[in-house]
Design an enzyme around this catalytic site. Structure first.
Site, mmCIF file in Angstrom:
data_model
loop_
_atom_site.group_PDB
_atom_site.id
_atom_site.type_symbol
_atom_site.label_atom_id
_atom_site.label_comp_id
_atom_site.label_asym_id
_atom_site.label_seq_id
_atom_site.Cartn_x
_atom_site.Cartn_y
_atom_site.Cartn_z
ATOM 1 N N ASP A 27 44.071 45.887 5.032
ATOM 2 C CA ASP A 27 44.027 45.950 3.637
ATOM 3 C C ASP A 27 43.768 44.655 2.923
ATOM 4 O OD1 ASP A 27 43.929 46.878 0.755
ATOM 5 O OD2 ASP A 27 44.418 48.733 1.687
ATOM 6 N N HIS A 62 45.551 45.535 -4.239
ATOM 7 C CA HIS A 62 45.084 46.776 -3.572
ATOM 8 C C HIS A 62 45.957 47.255 -2.366
ATOM 9 C CE1 HIS A 62 42.330 49.373 -0.946
ATOM 10 N NE2 HIS A 62 41.827 49.839 -2.224
ATOM 11 N N SER A 106 40.939 55.208 -1.864
ATOM 12 C CA SER A 106 41.825 54.326 -1.102
ATOM 13 C C SER A 106 43.220 54.612 -1.334
ATOM 14 C CB SER A 106 41.769 52.913 -2.041
ATOM 15 O OG SER A 106 40.488 52.433 -1.327
#
Length: 753
Positions: free
Chosen positions: A153, A217, A543
């Site tokens: 990620d 994220h 996600s």
């Protein structure tokens, strides 16, 4: 010194006396209303700070009664006490039973800051794990702390409480990774390894040359999958509760591939390469390929295939390109493809116009305009003509399309997009229209609400029929979404773009308005103009769904360390809860087998297992050559020239069934499957086909499977024959039931156009 002149004080005392003298009458009148009691609910009317003037605080009681009288009236149809509380010692306000219409009137009265329903509060978590039945006190395996979750990620913020190493022992002995740290990044016994990949290209300003996350994220997904328990987590009060991952005792290894200038395929493959060798047990990859036309032209499919060979399941996000069909990006059969669903919590953001009408919308809004009204303008009426834009572009609030002089200091009504151009032009806030209010949006850098098409049309009419239109946007409140779970529009849909007879996505998991850890240096809205600092943030996407499934896959592995990736994937699919096609028109193409069920997942009863050789056989059926597959696997095995590879659905022991056809009047398909007993040692399963469409015959042979030992394998065949008229797809399900375990697999028959 007397700060209040006598004449002014006398005026207030007279007013107080008159109001007090009418209190008894008003109290009686306020109990009468034409509204039926069932239409009323308790609202809180907040009026700000307590009065500063030196007058008796009891004055507030008749004032509050009078306000209620003004909006309720004095009809004598029924008797009911309406005023419940009068707040006067520390702040000014009251609680009363009102109808929705009366509450709207109350919100428009002078001195009222806000009016909102009084909800039921209780001690709770940040919701998504509880919503799928996975509570804090669920049964845990001691093996959980030895399992390593690899996150490919954008890095991680190691100082977050979600990643504290307190209470953890040293890393598992099998760990072979490293901490590619520096003076600004260190690992611990929770985050046991971290690397970053940037393929030698120049760094962009703002990027951090370490595994540290500056985007948010990666921190969010890692804490969702395996973060520690953190009490009182929230986004400025929204979503308050206990933040936690699915497997809080598991270890985390971080592989940073996400940067300001994007994510490179070569970085992704390098991360897979390291992660597999480092000894991770599960991989979570909330990324998507750009050219889903070949399994071995996509880094995630390639990396995941090699992970599979080492016993590592890769959990992937289905993609955010919905609701169009055939947009799913996590499509390889050796990957778990995860769609997003909503949870039962929603954030409601109200917009009030100068005519006192209130519209409810979405967008988690933490900004508080404190009830102040601002001029309201439609973006189409403020094009930046100097830069060559007209109203057809400015109405969408595209960057640079709005006239700064017309927009500055106002609230702007925008069509569809996120209002970015309005903020750049100096807008105070935005009201978005064009999206369904049943959908979800992430936080924006200024006050915002998305009211949908109906609300937007009403606001547009108000702007065009009012001399000086005004509006205000309130801070979000939390409500209950009674329709959940359903798949939001952004989640990518199937069918599989490469292999139509492999159903994708596989399952669905919470991915809408998920609260999880966040780097304090990353703007909550991903907008550099947003100066808020948050340790936890609410965002949406597949996600966010992917790490939920990762957490459950890890949970399964903690009870069954020796299960293959295919067995874990099968357990997730066959224990999933069916979702409603009424809420999701694309049915299985939206949600696969259904919503994850973490509590049942480790105990599926039967699994559809597959080895590396099974996947090679599948690839032979896909048309890959022996030479190519030998290069990929290093095996000497070859594709048999004697095998008929025409029926692709018959060449992988997959836990779901998809059959595509060209002619709806002549449907004919065969599925051969082998079930492995992982439930009771001696058990007899009976096949049930549920929901078969008229005209379509689905037979299971044999229809009874009798097992005498654990690990025993028995095979069966499903035949699908018949026709479906005037339908592009139909669904059914096969359930193997032994009275203790119900092993459910979706069956989808659909047309290829």
């Amino acid at each position: 010194m007397d700060l209040v002149p006598w004449s002014r004080k006398r005026f207030f005392l007279i007013v107080w006396f008159l109001l007090l003298s009418l209190t008894c009458t008003l109290l009686v009148d306020v109990t009468h209303s034409a509204a039926h009691p069932d239409t009323r609910k308790v609202y809180i009317v907040y009026m700000g700070d307590k009065p500063k003037l030196d007058i008796p605080t009891t004055t507030t009681l008749p004032l509050h009664v009078n306000m209620i009288q003004n909006v309720v009236g004095s009809s004598n149809i029924e008797q009911e006490p309406l005023l419940l509380y009068s707040y006067k010692r520390s702040f000014n306000g009251f609680a009363a039973k009102l109808t929705e219409e009366e509450a709207q009137k109350m919100a428009g009265m002078a001195g009222v800051v806000s009016v909102f329903p009084s909800g039921k509060q209780k001690l709770h978590t940040t919701r998504s794990w509880n919503f799928v039945g996975f509570h804090e006190n669920v049964k845990r395996s001691t093996v959980e702390s030895d399992i390593i979750v690899g996150m490919i990620d954008s890095g991680v913020w190691p100082e977050s409480a979600s990643f504290s190493g307190a209470g953890f022992g040293p890393p598992p002995k099998k760990w072979k990774g490293t901490c590619q740290g520096s003076s600004n990044f260190t690992c611990n016994n929770k985050i046991i390894g971290a690397r970053y990949y940037h393929n030698g290209r120049p760094f962009v300003e703002g990027d951090i040359k370490s595994p540290r996350d500056s985007n948010g994220h990666g921190t969010h997904t890692a804490s969702t999958a395996a973060g520690n328990l953190v009490r009182k987590a929230s986004l400025f009060g929204l979503g308050s509760g206990t933040a936690r991952g699915g497997v809080p005792s598991a270890r985390i290894a971080v592989y940073k591939v996400g940067w300001s200038d994007g994510i490179s395929d070569d970085d992704i493959l390098a991360a897979f390469d390291d992660a597999i060798a480092d000894g991770v047990d599960i991989l979570s990859v909330s990324l998507g390929p750009t050219s889903p036309d070949d399994y071995f032209r996509t880094p995630i499919a390639i990396g995941a295939f090699h992970a599979l060979r080492k016993g590592i399941l890769t959990s992937t996000s289905a993609g955010n390109e919905g609701p169009d069909l055939k947009t799913v990006t996590g499509f390889a059969p050796w990957c778990l493809s995860v769609a997003a669903t909503t949870i039962d919590r929603k954030f409601v953001t109200k917009v009030q116009l100068g005519n006192q009408k209130i519209y409810e919308g979405i967008v988690p809004n933490t900004f508080d305009l404190k009830g102040k009204f601002y001029p309201l303008i439609f973006a189409g009426d403020a094009p930046n003509r100097t830069a060559g834009y007209d109203e057809s572009i400015s109405m969408t609030c595209e960057q640079g399309s709005l006239d700064h002089n017309l927009v500055k200091g106002k609230i702007v009504l925008c069509d569809w997009k996120n209002g970015d151009g309005a903020y750049s032009a100096g807008a105070v806030g935005v009201i978005l229209q064009g999206r369904s209010v049943a959908d979800v949006l992430d936080p924006l850098p200024r006050p915002a609400s998305c009211v949908g098409l109906d609300g937007g049309s009403s606001i547009y009419y108000y702007i065009n029929s009012t001399r000086n239109p005004t509006a205000t946007i309130f801070k979000s409140t939390e409500g209950i979404d009674t329709l959940s779970p359903y798949v939001p529009s952004f989640s990518s849909r199937g069918p599989n773009p490469v292999t139509p007879n492999i159903l994708k996505p596989d399952i669905a998991a919470p991915g809408a308005s998920i609260l999880a850890a966040w780097p304090p240096i990353a703007p909550p809205s991903d907008d550099p103009r947003d100066d808020r600092v948050a340790s936890y943030n609410v965002i949406s996407g597949t996600s966010m769904a992917c790490p939920h499934a990762t957490g459950v896959a890890t949970y399964i592995k903690s009870f069954h360390p020796n299960w293959s990736p295919a067995a874990i994937q099968s357990a997730l699919i066959t224990t999933a809860k069916p979702l409603s096609p009424d809420l999701n028109p694309e049915a299985e193409f939206a949600y696969g087998a259904g919503q994850i069920d973490p509590v049942r997942a480790p105990y599926p009863g039967l699994v559809y297992d597959a080895t590396e050789l099974d996947y090679i056989e599948f690839l032979c059926a896909q048309g890959y050559s022996t030479k190519l597959l030998q290069s990929i696997t290093g095996h000497k095995s070859s594709c048999s020239s004697k095998t008929n590879y025409g029926a692709l659905s018959d060449h992988l022991n997959y836990p779901s069934f998809a059959l595509s056809f060209l002619n709806p009047n002549s449907i004919n398909g065969v599925f051969n499957r082998t079930a492995t007993n992982v439930g009771s040692k001696r058990s007899t399963y009976k096949a049930k086909v549920i929901g078969a469409t008229k005209g379509l015959e689905i037979k299971v042979n044999p229809s009874i499977l009798s097992f005498s030992s654990l690990g025993q394998k028995l095979s069966f065949q499903i035949t699908v024959k018949g026709s479906i008229h005037h339908k592009s797809s139909v669904s059914a399900s096969l359930v193997w039931d032994d009275g203790t375990f119900q092993v459910r697999s979706p069956i989808v028959v659909y047309a290829i156009y």
